[in-house]
Enzyme design. Structure first.
Site, mmCIF file in Angstrom:
data_model
loop_
_atom_site.group_PDB
_atom_site.id
_atom_site.type_symbol
_atom_site.label_atom_id
_atom_site.label_comp_id
_atom_site.label_asym_id
_atom_site.label_seq_id
_atom_site.Cartn_x
_atom_site.Cartn_y
_atom_site.Cartn_z
ATOM 1 N N ALA A 87 38.769 19.468 39.897
ATOM 2 C CA ALA A 87 38.012 18.849 38.533
ATOM 3 C C ALA A 87 37.455 19.765 37.755
ATOM 4 O O ALA A 87 37.842 19.641 36.824
ATOM 5 C CB ALA A 87 37.271 17.308 39.329
ATOM 6 N N SER A 94 17.394 43.275 33.918
ATOM 7 C CA SER A 94 17.662 43.986 32.617
ATOM 8 C C SER A 94 16.162 44.619 31.977
ATOM 9 O O SER A 94 16.317 46.154 31.249
ATOM 10 C CB SER A 94 17.255 42.053 31.529
ATOM 11 O OG SER A 94 18.739 41.781 32.108
ATOM 12 N N SER A 119 14.877 39.345 36.798
ATOM 13 C CA SER A 119 16.145 39.762 36.729
ATOM 14 C C SER A 119 16.203 41.860 36.703
ATOM 15 O O SER A 119 14.918 41.690 36.080
ATOM 16 C CB SER A 119 15.299 39.589 34.205
ATOM 17 O OG SER A 119 16.826 40.484 33.685
ATOM 18 N N GLY A 146 31.249 44.533 40.370
ATOM 19 C CA GLY A 146 30.641 43.120 39.188
ATOM 20 C C GLY A 146 29.465 44.001 38.752
ATOM 21 O O GLY A 146 28.878 43.471 38.082
ATOM 22 N N THR A 154 36.090 22.443 43.584
ATOM 23 C CA THR A 154 36.501 21.616 43.251
ATOM 24 C C THR A 154 37.330 21.599 41.913
ATOM 25 O O THR A 154 37.140 21.994 41.002
ATOM 26 C CB THR A 154 35.198 21.400 42.562
ATOM 27 O OG1 THR A 154 34.068 21.509 43.892
ATOM 28 C CG2 THR A 154 34.989 19.621 41.954
ATOM 29 N N ALA A 164 30.073 31.482 35.092
ATOM 30 C CA ALA A 164 30.397 32.484 34.803
ATOM 31 C C ALA A 164 31.983 33.174 34.812
ATOM 32 O O ALA A 164 32.536 33.376 33.826
ATOM 33 C CB ALA A 164 30.265 33.573 36.276
ATOM 34 N N ASP A 189 28.742 38.185 28.337
ATOM 35 C CA ASP A 189 28.984 38.073 29.156
ATOM 36 C C ASP A 189 30.710 38.476 29.863
ATOM 37 O O ASP A 189 31.355 39.384 30.524
ATOM 38 C CB ASP A 189 29.345 36.585 30.529
ATOM 39 C CG ASP A 189 27.723 36.853 30.834
ATOM 40 O OD1 ASP A 189 26.858 37.177 31.067
ATOM 41 O OD2 ASP A 189 26.970 35.637 31.093
ATOM 42 N N GLY A 237 37.475 30.287 40.877
ATOM 43 C CA GLY A 237 35.852 29.924 40.725
ATOM 44 C C GLY A 237 35.289 29.056 39.159
ATOM 45 O O GLY A 237 37.321 29.452 38.759
ATOM 46 N N LYS A 255 21.108 28.695 28.953
ATOM 47 C CA LYS A 255 21.670 29.658 27.796
ATOM 48 C C LYS A 255 22.733 27.931 26.990
ATOM 49 O O LYS A 255 22.855 28.627 26.100
ATOM 50 C CB LYS A 255 23.303 29.940 28.614
ATOM 51 C CG LYS A 255 23.166 31.370 29.298
ATOM 52 C CD LYS A 255 24.023 31.476 30.282
ATOM 53 C CE LYS A 255 23.494 33.345 30.704
ATOM 54 N NZ LYS A 255 24.443 33.370 31.804
#
Ligand SMILES: NC(=O)c1ccc[n+]([C@@H]2O[C@H](COP(=O)([O-])OP(=O)(O)OC[C@H]3O[C@@H](n4cnc5c(N)ncnc54)[C@H](OP(=O)(O)O)[C@@H]3O)[C@@H](O)[C@H]2O)c1
Length: 268
Positions: free
Chosen positions: A152, A16, A14, A234, A150, A129, A99, A125, A64
């Site tokens: 679905a 952070s 991380s 990003g 994918t 995220a 986020d 995507g 999360k």
């Protein structure tokens, strides 16, 4: 001394501690930001009774959703059932997901003209995220279209946030009407192949952003910039999402300045 930190598993990578350390120095705050590894089998007990010496925590993969089950959720945290920022409010522990807030703040800082766009936001995507980004864009009043390898998963995320899913085979038509293109897949990250998209149909005023931040200029952003699009990397999302916890814990909205960007970019 106030103690905060990030809880995850694994969590050693991380960034952070660097981000919060920068703000502690800048604002003269005496506090520590710890890396707190909690294995999955201990996560329920940890969040059900957050250690008393913690003023709050950030939460990362894979906790999360677990954390969200044990706290009073607000905003995107309540809508999505995931949290990455916990804080105390008297005897209550509250939580939200920052986020999406970080994503929008980064776009506003890097290419504020994105708000003038009238066409849909196209998100490539449909992972963890993507749902935060899609939810934030819908909450900001934008029409959102999702495309994912994918299908679905794209359909599932779209149904959850009030967006529309399109098959990857139809992405050229979706690009042609988009005013914002967002890569939320892990493609383009160091060690992954690039996101191979033909940007020819994308209108020239469209803003292109990638939430992958290592490297800062992904192959997608390089192609978009060469074609004349405004681009946003990003790293801004990563830095801006951290401001939410800092404000909750220390009562001050910290600035995402060039020195912080440079400090974190140097670790990539
Ligand atoms: N800037 C920030 O603050 C920030 C915040 C969070 C995440 N991120 C970055 O965002 C990326 C995604 O994170 P996440 O948590 O959403 O991951 P995730 O839940 O695992 O989702 C991964 C996404 O990438 C797609 N994908 C993976 N490999 C692919 C391939 N070979 N071809 C096509 N699609 C592929 C997946 O498609 P399928 O559904 O088909 O598998 C899925 O849509 C990561 O690089 C992460 O570091 C950045």
């Amino acid at each position: 001394m106030r103690r905060v930190g990030v809880v995850g598993h694994p969590v050693a990578h991380s960034r952070s501690p660097q981000i919060f350390g920068h703000w502690f120095d800048r604002y003269g705050i005496v506090a520590r930001y710890d890396i707190i590894p909690v294995p999955p089998e201990e996560a329920d007990a940890f969040f059900a009774d957050l250690p008393a010496d913690l003023a709050g925590v950030n939460v990362t993969v894979p906790h999360k959703e677990t954390a969200a089950r044990h706290v009073a959720t607000e905003g995107a945290g309540a809508r999505l059932g995931v949290v990455n920022t916990l804080w105390r409010d008297g005897a209550i522990v509250r939580g939200t997901s920052s986020d999406g807030t970080g994503f929008l703040a980064s776009l506003d800082a890097g290419a504020p003209q994105w708000r003038d766009g009238t066409g849909p936001a196209l998100i490539v995507g449909a992972g963890g995220a993507a749902i935060a980004v899609a939810d934030a864009l819908v909450a900001a009043g934008r029409e959102v279209v999702l495309a994912n390898r994918t299908f679905a998963r794209a359909a599932e995320v779209a149904a959850k946030v009030g967006a529309r899913a399109v098959p990857m085979a139809d992405i050229a038509a979706a690009l042609a009407e988009a005013s914002l293109l967002v890569n939320t897949t892990s493609l383009g990250m160091v060690g992954s192949p690039p996101l191979a998209l033909d940007l020819a149909p994308l209108p020239s005023a469209a803003v292109v952003t990638d939430i992958v931040y290592n490297p800062l200029q992904t192959p997608l952003l390089a192609v978009a910039a060469a074609k004349g699009h405004a681009t946003v990397d990003g790293l801004g999302m990563l830095l801006h999402q951290a401001t939410v916890g800092f404000e909750k814990w220390f009562g001050l909205l910290p600035e995402v300045d060039a020195a912080l960007r440079a400090k974190v970019a140097a670790t990539l």
